[in-house]
Design a protein around this motif. Structure first.
Motif, PDB file in Angstrom:
ATOM      1  N   SER A  96       4.291 -25.776 -25.362  1.00 14.39           N
ATOM      2  CA  SER A  96       3.831 -25.399 -23.461  1.00 14.39           C
ATOM      3  C   SER A  96       5.321 -25.019 -23.172  1.00 14.39           C
ATOM      4  CB  SER A  96       3.376 -26.069 -22.556  1.00 14.39           C
ATOM      5  OG  SER A  96       4.226 -26.219 -21.535  1.00 14.39           O
ATOM      6  N   LYS A  98       6.831 -24.963 -19.765  1.00 10.54           N
ATOM      7  CA  LYS A  98       7.080 -24.572 -18.280  1.00 10.54           C
ATOM      8  C   LYS A  98       8.704 -25.432 -18.768  1.00 10.54           C
ATOM      9  CE  LYS A  98       7.172 -25.284 -14.422  1.00 10.54           C
ATOM     10  NZ  LYS A  98       7.067 -24.206 -13.464  1.00 10.54           N
ATOM     11  N   ILE A 126       1.849 -20.758 -22.332  1.00 10.24           N
ATOM     12  CA  ILE A 126       2.398 -21.451 -20.362  1.00 10.24           C
ATOM     13  C   ILE A 126       0.818 -22.022 -20.289  1.00 10.24           C
ATOM     14  CG2 ILE A 126       4.536 -19.727 -19.769  1.00 10.24           C
ATOM     15  CD1 ILE A 126       2.253 -18.236 -18.492  1.00 10.24           C
ATOM     16  N   SER A 128      -1.535 -22.438 -17.202  1.00 11.93           N
ATOM     17  CA  SER A 128      -2.699 -21.517 -15.981  1.00 11.93           C
ATOM     18  C   SER A 128      -2.009 -21.399 -14.739  1.00 11.93           C
ATOM     19  CB  SER A 128      -4.329 -21.924 -16.187  1.00 11.93           C
ATOM     20  OG  SER A 128      -4.359 -23.083 -15.549  1.00 11.93           O
ATOM     21  N   ALA A 130       1.339 -21.714 -13.722  1.00 14.75           N
ATOM     22  CA  ALA A 130       2.305 -20.793 -14.598  1.00 14.75           C
ATOM     23  C   ALA A 130       2.467 -19.410 -13.426  1.00 14.75           C
ATOM     24  CB  ALA A 130       2.427 -20.314 -15.701  1.00 14.75           C
ATOM     25  N   ASP A 134       7.264 -16.357 -14.132  1.00 21.01           N
ATOM     26  CA  ASP A 134       7.118 -17.555 -16.063  1.00 21.01           C
ATOM     27  C   ASP A 134       6.313 -17.181 -16.989  1.00 21.01           C
ATOM     28  OD1 ASP A 134       8.630 -19.617 -14.402  1.00 21.01           O
ATOM     29  OD2 ASP A 134       6.846 -20.877 -14.236  1.00 21.01           O
ATOM     30  N   ALA A 135       4.991 -16.531 -16.847  1.00 18.71           N
ATOM     31  CA  ALA A 135       5.021 -16.143 -18.056  1.00 18.71           C
ATOM     32  C   ALA A 135       6.022 -14.589 -18.414  1.00 18.71           C
ATOM     33  CB  ALA A 135       3.452 -15.045 -17.623  1.00 18.71           C
ATOM     34  N   LEU A 147       0.926 -13.580 -25.653  1.00 17.71           N
ATOM     35  CA  LEU A 147       1.250 -15.125 -25.279  1.00 17.71           C
ATOM     36  C   LEU A 147      -0.212 -15.860 -24.995  1.00 17.71           C
ATOM     37  CD1 LEU A 147       2.896 -16.925 -22.608  1.00 17.71           C
ATOM     38  CD2 LEU A 147       1.740 -14.739 -21.214  1.00 17.71           C
ATOM     39  N   ILE A 149      -2.416 -18.572 -22.458  1.00 12.67           N
ATOM     40  CA  ILE A 149      -2.764 -19.127 -21.583  1.00 12.67           C
ATOM     41  C   ILE A 149      -3.343 -20.106 -21.833  1.00 12.67           C
ATOM     42  CG2 ILE A 149      -3.211 -19.451 -19.276  1.00 12.67           C
ATOM     43  CD1 ILE A 149      -2.825 -16.433 -19.147  1.00 12.67           C
ATOM     44  N   ILE A 176      -1.654 -12.940 -14.464  1.00  6.54           N
ATOM     45  CA  ILE A 176      -0.296 -12.672 -15.643  1.00  6.54           C
ATOM     46  C   ILE A 176      -0.598 -11.692 -16.513  1.00  6.54           C
ATOM     47  CG2 ILE A 176       0.259 -13.666 -17.648  1.00  6.54           C
ATOM     48  CD1 ILE A 176      -0.474 -16.638 -15.778  1.00  6.54           C
ATOM     49  N   VAL A 180       1.572  -8.967 -17.946  1.00  5.55           N
ATOM     50  CA  VAL A 180       2.572  -9.086 -19.097  1.00  5.55           C
ATOM     51  C   VAL A 180       2.802  -8.269 -20.001  1.00  5.55           C
ATOM     52  CG1 VAL A 180       3.000 -11.543 -18.940  1.00  5.55           C
ATOM     53  CG2 VAL A 180       1.028 -10.244 -19.950  1.00  5.55           C
ATOM     54  N   VAL A 184      -2.604 -11.344 -24.036  1.00  3.03           N
ATOM     55  CA  VAL A 184      -3.028 -13.186 -23.644  1.00  3.03           C
ATOM     56  C   VAL A 184      -4.467 -13.618 -24.722  1.00  3.03           C
ATOM     57  CG1 VAL A 184      -3.070 -14.235 -21.694  1.00  3.03           C
ATOM     58  CG2 VAL A 184      -2.312 -12.453 -21.305  1.00  3.03           C
TER      59      VAL A 184
END
Length: 348
Positions: A96, A98, A126, A128, A130, A134-135, A147, A149, A176, A180, A184
């Motif tokens: 993560s 974050k 990241i 869920s 975020a 942030d993503a 990415l 999640i 997200i 993005v 994902v």
């Protein structure tokens, strides 16, 4: 939450995952048997183990899954994992991010993965909860190809300082995905995904699901270790066993999403069983971390090479030369997994 608390927590997660890994019970993959093919006509040198996750091409179905980042030792760990991923051509996820989004001074513990493996397949990570910003920043931080999640409600609920409000999770995931520019992956962190929730995720636009079933790293057990007192040990058996979760998700959405199997896999035979049940890839985290820190990078590299060899040998004994053919081979499901699947109304 202050970043220094997150750093302490990440160090503790490593410490306790190592303690628990050595005593890890066998997963339920013993319930699964691939049917032997006595008339195999496969040349092992011609076996193709490449796969695809929603357009992300993988030379190998084995993924080094999300583990850590955010403090000095994590930088060393991620660096060693990135070297192995580069040498063996494996996709790799970071832990993560974050903590790095809040504290730029520790971004290097994640960026080292891209620095060491500039051409490799790397997944950002990241939670869920975020934000879209942030993503996007997490992806840009390591120039990620996809990415992750992560879904970790049980861990957060048991964690003293954890999140207790999960409202808006689905809408957040959907937002997200829509914003993005890379694929994902929605992944559980050790408690499995049921077919009902897999259906909802696909309806929200998710194209890759990592089931993260029960049988590997147990974050409720880890948080109980961190608690030391008033531990909630009765909850440590919570979750959907990995083979059962995999069967459920493939059964319900396997034709609409690519599935990654993770959660307690131990060897190449477990990988082969996962792929035969419908997964597109198989991911390891806790076991690889344990070998790396207890025996060293060379031992881990050798273990992964052996795992790949076991997968290829299993394919040869099944009479298949690629993963598409492996998914068509007959599989026997017995024991607890059979009872689970039967009770869930899934025809096998």
């Amino acid at each position: 939450m202050p970043y220094y608390i997150r750093k302490k927590r990440k160090r503790e997660h490593i410490k306790y995952s190592l303690l628990l890994e050595k005593d890890l019970d066998r997963n339920n993959f013993d319930d699964i048997t691939l049917v032997h093919n006595c008339l195999t006509q496969v040349d092992i040198d011609e076996i193709d183990v490449s796969t695809d996750l929603n357009g992300v091409k993988l030379n190998n179905p084995i993924i080094i899954n999300a583990m850590t980042g955010g403090f000095y030792r994590a930088k060393i760990i991620n660096g060693e994992l990135a070297k192995i991923a580069r040498h063996l051509g494996l996709a790799m996820a970071v832990g993560s991010q974050k903590i790095a989004l809040d504290d730029p001074s520790i971004v290097s513990s994640f960026q080292i993965v891209r620095e060491i493996n500039p051409e490799g397949i790397i997944f950002a990570n990241i939670g869920s909860d975020a934000s879209v910003d942030d993503a996007i920043r997490a992806v840009e931080m390591i120039k990620a190809d996809a990415l992750q999640i992560h879904l970790n409600a049980p861990q957060e609920i048991v964690m003293r300082e954890g999140r207790k409000n999960f409202k808006g999770t689905l809408d957040n995931i959907q937002e997200i995905i829509q914003n993005v520019k890379v694929p994902v992956i929605v992944k559980e962190v050790g408690f499995g995904i049921a077919m009902e929730e897999a259906e909802i995720l696909v309806e929200k636009g998710v194209k890759i699901i990592d089931i993260g079933g029960a049988g590997g790293t147990n974050f409720i057990a880890i948080e109980n270790k961190r608690r030391s007192t008033n531990a909630l040990r009765s909850l440590q058996s919570w979750g959907i066993p990995t083979p059962a979760s995999l069967i459920e998700v493939v059964y319900r959405v396997g034709n609409r999403a690519d599935i990654i199997c993770s959660g307690g896999l131990r060897n190449g035979l477990d990988v082969a069983k996962s792929l035969a049940l419908g997964a597109k890839a198989a991911a390891f985290a806790g076991l690889f971390l344990y070998i790396l820190l207890k025996k060293g990078p060379l031992a881990l590299k050798k273990y992964i090479i052996r795992t790949i060899r076991e997968l290829m040998f299993t394919m040869a004994m099944s009479g298949v030369k690629n993963l598409s053919e492996l998914r068509k081979r007959p599989v026997i499901i017995e024991g607890k997994t059979y009872n689970w699947v039967k009770n869930r109304g899934i025809s096998i």
